[in-house]
Write an enzyme that holds these catalytic residues in place. Structure first.
Site, short mmCIF file in Angstrom:
data_model
loop_
_atom_site.label_atom_id
_atom_site.label_comp_id
_atom_site.label_asym_id
_atom_site.label_seq_id
_atom_site.Cartn_x
_atom_site.Cartn_y
_atom_site.Cartn_z
N HIS A 187 -7.79 -5.21 -0.77
CA HIS A 187 -6.51 -4.55 -0.52
C HIS A 187 -5.69 -5.41 0.45
O HIS A 187 -5.32 -4.98 1.54
CB HIS A 187 -6.76 -3.16 0.05
CG HIS A 187 -5.56 -2.26 0.06
ND1 HIS A 187 -4.84 -1.98 -1.07
CD2 HIS A 187 -4.95 -1.59 1.07
CE1 HIS A 187 -3.84 -1.16 -0.76
NE2 HIS A 187 -3.89 -0.92 0.53
N SER A 221 0.84 -1.19 0.00
CA SER A 221 0.00 0.00 0.00
C SER A 221 0.88 1.25 0.00
O SER A 221 1.70 1.41 -0.91
CB SER A 221 -0.95 -0.03 1.20
OG SER A 221 -1.95 0.94 1.08
#
Length: 714
Positions: free
Chosen positions: A688, A573
């Site tokens: 994610h 991320s």
């Protein structure tokens, strides 16, 4: 309720320093050469036929190499065994008078929600009763459901909204569930799929933020319009009570209803204007009224009708001469705030020191739990609001060299669980009672890897500007300090996220047991040393974060823990952006780079998925100075055809609707154009993260550690 945000979506206090003029000239010069026509916008069609064919081909090419390594099958088996182990710690959640847990194993791929009594939970063989079976529900609904939690009406927590995600994406469907009968409510509340927020105003009323049509979602894709929905009426007929602005580029508008153990209730709306700036509104009978709070603060909860707030900036309330320091926790009388929302009279609950900073603030029925970090060491306290209005604090006897977190509390009683974890210490929960400040062992999982040969050190590196940057090293006791040890270095460096020691059975089994060294760096951008540690790396000051990480790598080599030939780095991320920057700025430093669900195109991030909600962290291309800086550090734009780069592993997921897979795709495609070697893997599910279930996650981890074995261990 306790407000939380998702983020891309964890020394001393340092003042932010202006970027040197010479530095900005370099950045502008770099940006001139970096901003070329983008050939790979076609990969932004996330599920288009052409991009997905490209993904399929890249996946196959990578799998043909990595999955055929001798070590891959064993690592995959070991990772899955750890993830499915019955010896994992079942994390507790208090709901009503019971302990709940969400559990995955080989028989429950997508998991179950189950409950037991506190007495049974504390035994070696708890008697669990299944409440929700996500695998069975997925088969029934013909959907690839991934559970995203329950939002229950406090304090009893008998009625809940269950969040169900397809494949792990952030967007979810909400369905009303009765915990007492363990059934979905016939004719109950249902909120169709979307990025949406909700709160229980009462048993028959929800406050909802979602996509109601044009003008009701921000440019970042988050809800800005809050409506009140009454049971028995169509969702579309719900009544609007607040609307923000489509250009608000934070995390949308969030409704919340705070309840305390004394029966008080407070309904609020958070208007998230930017990544870290919010306005707070009380929902009063005559409409929403803005609270006189600073833009940078978090509302944490309610106790004894005292609103608890943590400050992320220095603040002097309107009409007052007394200020409060950044990092403080304060309380505000809710009754007085309702009478006069603009003029608040706070009391100090906690003030940070040069080394100790607040982390979590969570109420019980009659007290408040506070965790802090003291030079990255976990601390915990019970706070009590006395009859004379003062706050008293009692320190809890938590162990040193462990990460301490608040697992669960209840508004029905004062019992709580704290988590205790460290790199080599199997995770456990401690059962406490805020009424008397007691703390005793609760439950500890069995060791899932052999840590008997390892030790942990906390060291410091000196960054380019002289800042001391702490980091943890986990290594063999008899390590040969000759630079030959395979070493994996990681960090996050953003969004005020604190990186602290944690027990990772997968990392321990697949890396430490096999002789690897693991390093966790507490670089700027995180929250380990309070808000200023984070702010020191915001926007055009961000190069400090990357310098900090590089300094830790240099320090490891100087101390001869490892060498360039044996040094690998990984991050996901925002940490994936960190990896991309280190990859392009210091390619000679690293032998292997794992780039997970990353941001990489920093000139295009604002129009990708939820990217515009992170302008407060990264800056905006609409601001010339910030655009120049972003161009100077953007991995996608700084990649050079004649660069001598290590061969990276780039991982992402098609179902990531937060950062999205586009950054990873475009970066890989440009490397392909430049004939630079790389590995690429994009799984279809997982959101994610590493996967939507244990099998997917195990394969992802096996792939990563096989790659690391190939590069720095063999």
């Amino acid at each position: 309720m306790h407000w939380t945000r998702s983020v891309a979506g964890a020394a001393g206090i340092l003042a932010a320093m202006a970027v040197a003029g010479a530095g900005m000239k370099v950045a502008k010069a770099q940006s001139t050469t970096a901003e070329q026509p983008d050939k790979y916008t076609w990969l932004e069609d996330i599920r288009g036929d052409k991009p997905m064919q490209w993904v399929k081909e890249e996946n196959a090419r990578t799998a043909a190499v990595i999955e055929k390594q001798k070590v891959f099958a064993q690592l995959d088996e070991d990772a899955l065994k750890v993830l499915d182990s019955p010896d994992k710690l079942p994390g507790p959640t208090f709901r009503g008078g019971l302990v709940y847990n969400t559990w995955r194993d080989k028989d429950h791929l997508r998991g179950i929600v189950r409950h037991t009594t506190l007495e049974s939970y504390l035994t070696n063989d708890p008697k669990w009763e299944t409440v929700i079976d996500y695998d069975a529900l997925g088969k029934q609904d013909k959907q690839s459901w991934v559970g995203h939690g329950l939002d229950c009406m406090e304090p009893e927590e008998e009625r809940c909204m269950v969040a169900l995600s397809v494949g792990g994406e952030d967007a979810a469907t909400f369905k009303e569930f009765d915990l007492k009968t363990a059934t979905f409510v016939d004719g109950g509340f249902v909120m169709p799929r979307g990025k949406q927020r909700m709160a229980w105003l009462d048993k028959d009323t929800l406050l909802i933020g979602r996509d109601w049509g044009p003008g009701t979602m921000s440019v970042a894709g988050y809800p800005i319009t809050i409506r009140k929905w009454k049971r028995g009426t169509p969702l579309e007929s719900s009544v609007e009570i607040y609307r923000g602005d489509v250009n608000d580029n934070g995390y949308g508008n969030n409704p919340g209803v705070l309840v305390d153990g004394q029966g008080n209730k407070l309904a609020l709306i958070e208007r998230s204007k930017t990544t870290f700036e919010s306005e707070w509104y009380l929902l009063l009978p005559d409409g929403p009224k803005k609270l006189g709070l600073p833009l940078k603060c978090n509302v944490e909860g309610l106790l004894d009708n005292q609103l608890l707030v943590s400050l992320q900036e220095d603040w002097t309330p309107a009409g007052s001469s007394k200020g409060f320091a950044q990092g403080s926790v304060i309380s505000i009388d809710a009754a007085a705030a309702q009478a006069d929302p603009a003029h608040l009279k706070p009391m100090v609950v906690f003030t940070p020191s040069a080394q100790e900073f607040a982390q979590e603030v969570v109420p019980t029925k009659n007290h408040v739990l506070l965790t802090t970090l003291e030079h990255v060491q976990g601390r915990a306290y019970v706070l009590t609001h006395s009859k004379d209005g003062q706050w008293m604090r009692k320190k809890l006897p938590v162990p040193d060299n462990q990460t301490i977190g608040i697992v669960t509390t209840s508004l029905l009683h004062d019992k709580f669980f704290l988590s205790e974890t460290g790199f080599l210490t199997p995770s456990s929960v401690l059962l406490g009672d805020a009424a008397d400040g007691s703390l005793k062992p609760g439950k500890t999982q069995k060791a899932l890897f052999d840590a008997s040969r390892d030790v942990v050190e906390q060291l410091e590196a000196t960054s380019k500007d002289g800042t001391k940057v702490p980091y943890f090293v986990v290594h063999r006791k008899d390590i040969a300090m000759d630079g030959s040890t395979p070493t994996l270095l990681t960090a996050y460096g953003g969004f005020q996220v604190s990186n602290t020691p944690y027990y990772s059975a997968v990392m321990g089994k697949l890396w430490l047991e096999r002789g690897g060294t693991f390093v966790l760096a507490n670089i700027r951008g995180g929250g380990e040393f309070g808000p200023a540690w984070h702010e020191a790396g915001l926007k055009t000051h961000r190069q400090r974060i990357y310098d900090d990480f590089y300094a830790v790598g240099q320090d490891l080599i100087t101390r001869k823990f490892t060498s360039t030939e044996h040094l690998a780095i990984e991050g996901g991320s925002n940490g994936g952006l960190l990896m991309g920057v280190e990859f392009t700025q210091h390619p000679e430093m690293w032998k292997a780079v794992v780039i997970q669900v990353p941001l990489l195109d920093m000139l295009g991030f604002e129009h990708m998925s939820a990217g515009s909600s992170w302008v407060g962290e990264y800056g905006s291309t609409k601001v010339p100075e910030e655009r120049a800086f972003l161009a100077s550090i953007s991995p996608y734009n700084q990649l050079k055809p004649d660069g001598h780069y290590p061969e990276p592993l780039i991982f992402t997921t098609t179902a990531d609707d937060r950062v999205g897979p586009v950054h990873a795709r475009k970066f890989a495609a440009k490397m392909e154009e430049y004939h630079l070697p790389f590995y690429y893997d994009e799984i279809t599910e997982g959101g994610h993260g590493a996967g939507a279930d244990n099998k997917q996650a195990a394969r992802t981890w096996a792939e990563e550690y096989t790659y690391l074995t190939m590069k720095v261990m063999n």
